[in-house]
Design a protein around this motif. Structure first.
Motif, PDB file in Angstrom:
ATOM      1  N   GLN A 186      -5.019 -32.554 -31.977  1.00 44.53           N
ATOM      2  CA  GLN A 186      -3.710 -33.046 -32.424  1.00 44.53           C
ATOM      3  C   GLN A 186      -2.863 -31.924 -32.998  1.00 44.53           C
ATOM      4  O   GLN A 186      -1.653 -31.869 -32.778  1.00 44.53           O
ATOM      5  CB  GLN A 186      -3.898 -34.141 -33.457  1.00 44.53           C
ATOM      6  N   GLN A 187      -3.492 -31.024 -33.740  1.00 43.34           N
ATOM      7  CA  GLN A 187      -2.748 -29.887 -34.279  1.00 43.34           C
ATOM      8  C   GLN A 187      -2.229 -29.003 -33.145  1.00 43.34           C
ATOM      9  O   GLN A 187      -1.082 -28.552 -33.165  1.00 43.34           O
ATOM     10  CB  GLN A 187      -3.656 -29.077 -35.213  1.00 43.34           C
ATOM     11  N   LEU A 188      -3.069 -28.782 -32.138  1.00 43.61           N
ATOM     12  CA  LEU A 188      -2.641 -27.959 -31.005  1.00 43.61           C
ATOM     13  C   LEU A 188      -1.519 -28.631 -30.222  1.00 43.61           C
ATOM     14  O   LEU A 188      -0.591 -27.969 -29.750  1.00 43.61           O
ATOM     15  CB  LEU A 188      -3.843 -27.675 -30.096  1.00 43.61           C
ATOM     16  N   VAL A 189      -1.596 -29.947 -30.084  1.00 49.75           N
ATOM     17  CA  VAL A 189      -0.531 -30.672 -29.380  1.00 49.75           C
ATOM     18  C   VAL A 189       0.793 -30.517 -30.122  1.00 49.75           C
ATOM     19  O   VAL A 189       1.846 -30.274 -29.512  1.00 49.75           O
ATOM     20  CB  VAL A 189      -0.890 -32.165 -29.234  1.00 49.75           C
ATOM     21  N   MET A 190       0.757 -30.627 -31.439  1.00 50.65           N
ATOM     22  CA  MET A 190       1.990 -30.507 -32.224  1.00 50.65           C
ATOM     23  C   MET A 190       2.597 -29.113 -32.083  1.00 50.65           C
ATOM     24  O   MET A 190       3.812 -28.949 -32.035  1.00 50.65           O
ATOM     25  CB  MET A 190       1.710 -30.841 -33.685  1.00 50.65           C
ATOM     26  N   VAL A 191       1.740 -28.091 -31.989  1.00 45.50           N
ATOM     27  CA  VAL A 191       2.242 -26.723 -31.802  1.00 45.50           C
ATOM     28  C   VAL A 191       2.828 -26.556 -30.407  1.00 45.50           C
ATOM     29  O   VAL A 191       3.945 -26.063 -30.232  1.00 45.50           O
ATOM     30  CB  VAL A 191       1.104 -25.707 -32.030  1.00 45.50           C
ATOM     31  N   ASP A 206      -5.810 -45.712 -27.468  1.00 50.43           N
ATOM     32  CA  ASP A 206      -5.110 -46.180 -26.266  1.00 50.43           C
ATOM     33  C   ASP A 206      -3.602 -45.952 -26.386  1.00 50.43           C
ATOM     34  O   ASP A 206      -2.932 -45.628 -25.398  1.00 50.43           O
ATOM     35  CB  ASP A 206      -5.383 -47.674 -26.044  1.00 50.43           C
ATOM     36  N   GLN A 207      -3.067 -46.138 -27.603  1.00 47.95           N
ATOM     37  CA  GLN A 207      -1.635 -45.906 -27.800  1.00 47.95           C
ATOM     38  C   GLN A 207      -1.292 -44.434 -27.603  1.00 47.95           C
ATOM     39  O   GLN A 207      -0.235 -44.095 -27.055  1.00 47.95           O
ATOM     40  CB  GLN A 207      -1.197 -46.366 -29.204  1.00 47.95           C
ATOM     41  N   VAL A 208      -2.191 -43.542 -28.078  1.00 48.74           N
ATOM     42  CA  VAL A 208      -1.963 -42.105 -27.874  1.00 48.74           C
ATOM     43  C   VAL A 208      -1.915 -41.794 -26.391  1.00 48.74           C
ATOM     44  O   VAL A 208      -1.053 -41.039 -25.919  1.00 48.74           O
ATOM     45  CB  VAL A 208      -3.074 -41.281 -28.547  1.00 48.74           C
ATOM     46  N   ARG A 243      -5.763 -40.561 -39.412  1.00 50.57           N
ATOM     47  CA  ARG A 243      -6.559 -39.666 -38.557  1.00 50.57           C
ATOM     48  C   ARG A 243      -5.855 -39.337 -37.246  1.00 50.57           C
ATOM     49  O   ARG A 243      -6.327 -38.470 -36.500  1.00 50.57           O
ATOM     50  CB  ARG A 243      -7.913 -40.332 -38.243  1.00 50.57           C
ATOM     51  N   LEU A 244      -4.773 -40.024 -36.958  1.00 46.32           N
ATOM     52  CA  LEU A 244      -4.058 -39.812 -35.693  1.00 46.32           C
ATOM     53  C   LEU A 244      -2.566 -39.588 -35.948  1.00 46.32           C
ATOM     54  O   LEU A 244      -1.721 -40.357 -35.492  1.00 46.32           O
ATOM     55  CB  LEU A 244      -4.254 -41.015 -34.762  1.00 46.32           C
ATOM     56  N   PRO A 245      -2.216 -38.535 -36.688  1.00 45.95           N
ATOM     57  CA  PRO A 245      -0.793 -38.292 -36.979  1.00 45.95           C
ATOM     58  C   PRO A 245       0.028 -38.023 -35.727  1.00 45.95           C
ATOM     59  O   PRO A 245       1.252 -38.068 -35.776  1.00 45.95           O
ATOM     60  CB  PRO A 245      -0.843 -37.060 -37.897  1.00 45.95           C
ATOM     61  N   ILE A 246      -0.636 -37.735 -34.616  1.00 49.85           N
ATOM     62  CA  ILE A 246       0.085 -37.506 -33.366  1.00 49.85           C
ATOM     63  C   ILE A 246       0.899 -38.734 -32.956  1.00 49.85           C
ATOM     64  O   ILE A 246       1.852 -38.634 -32.195  1.00 49.85           O
ATOM     65  CB  ILE A 246      -0.930 -37.151 -32.259  1.00 49.85           C
TER      66      ILE A 246
END
Length: 305
Positions: free
Chosen positions: A184-189, A82-84, A24-27
């Motif tokens: 997360q998708q927006l962050v990757m873009v 927290d890691q993110v 759920r957190l591929p970021i």
């Protein structure tokens, strides 16, 4: 679990939980595959940081196997979030979330709809998007935009000016067919559109409390406003203002690898790594302009003046 001791079954459950929550957190692992090695790495860190607290919580609150598993999911997810937050991507995520929340062009999907918590263009109602990330990155690059950096080393820069970031996010959501996207998708873009946001050498602190909204004028941009003689000169001056002292020293010798090695007192690989980073940064700061070569020459002139 018995008397605070764990067995093989519990370790298997923890492995399953960590894997499910990582999915759920591929970021957290954009440069790696979700395989056993990755899960093992995160499990090791989790055990190191949270083992005693987790065991105490499970013994105190879990009443049966189902409640133990639910609680373990909640603890692991909280730790992973927290890691993110500790990563550069976590910072980008918060800045994008703040921007979306402040701009009426976007809205969050209500919890009772499919994709609740995601973001979409205002007044759209598409389902959650699940296409190719490359298509969204390509859409982001269609919008001319320049990255923004502070020369003030005590503040984290915005990703881009507010109007540019809004235009890019609009284009991305349009390319997604007006469907909803998660942060997360927006962050990757955005991190692929503005790779300098992930470069630790592009800034000097990591204090979100000092973050400034993208709409707030900076001393650099105010200074730039008084220097505009032409669009080309303005772009060059803007780039120069955002370079660090070291980058200004390095740019005039960027084509001479040996000179860079001598200047930095480093080896060949480190020198070429710095050269490539600086070239990428200049391209990103220049954005889309009609005469990039001349802009670079004007930046060089500023660096050597």
């Amino acid at each position: 679990m018995h008397d605070g001791q764990v067995g093989r079954d519990f370790l298997d459950l923890l492995t399953t939980v960590v894997r499910m929550q990582l999915r759920r957190l591929p970021i957290l692992y954009t440069d790696r595959r979700l395989d056993n090695d990755l899960v093992g790495d995160f499990m090791q860190d989790f055990v190191t940081e949270r083992w005693e607290r987790t065991v105490t919580a499970l013994l105190a609150e879990a009443t049966d196997d189902e409640s133990l598993e639910r609680l373990l999911h909640r603890i692991v997810r909280s730790w992973l979030i927290d890691q993110v937050r500790k990563t550069d991507r976590g910072s980008v995520l918060r800045r994008i979330k703040d921007h979306l929340a402040e701009d009426p062009a976007f809205e969050v999907v209500p919890d009772h709809e499919a994709g609740g918590g995601r973001w979409r263009l205002a007044d759209s109602d598409g389902p959650p998007w699940g296409g190719r990330m490359e298509d969204l990155v390509a859409a982001a690059y269609k919008v001319p935009a320049r990255a923004v950096r502070w020369s003030d080393p005590t503040r984290r820069p915005p990703i881009a000016c507010a109007t540019d970031l809004t235009a890019i996010l609009r284009e991305v959501m349009t390319a997604a067919g007006h469907q909803s996207l998660d942060l997360q998708q927006l962050v990757m873009v955005i991190t692929q559109r503005f790779p300098a946001t992930m470069d630790p050498e592009s800034r000097t602190i990591d204090a979100d409390k000092d973050a400034i909204t993208a709409t707030e004028p900076t001393p650099d941009l105010a200074w730039e406003a008084h220097q505009v003689a032409s669009e080309r000169a303005s772009i060059a001056a803007n780039i120069f203002a955002q370079l660090t002292h070291d980058e200004r020293q390095l740019l005039p010798i960027i084509l001479d690898g040996k000179a860079v090695e001598t200047h930095l007192s480093c080896g060949r690989s480190t020198a070429y790594n710095r050269i490539n980073k600086l070239k990428a940064l200049i391209r990103e700061l220049a954005g889309a302009c009609d005469d990039p070569e001349q802009v670079v020459l004007e930046v060089l002139a500023l660096c050597t003046s």
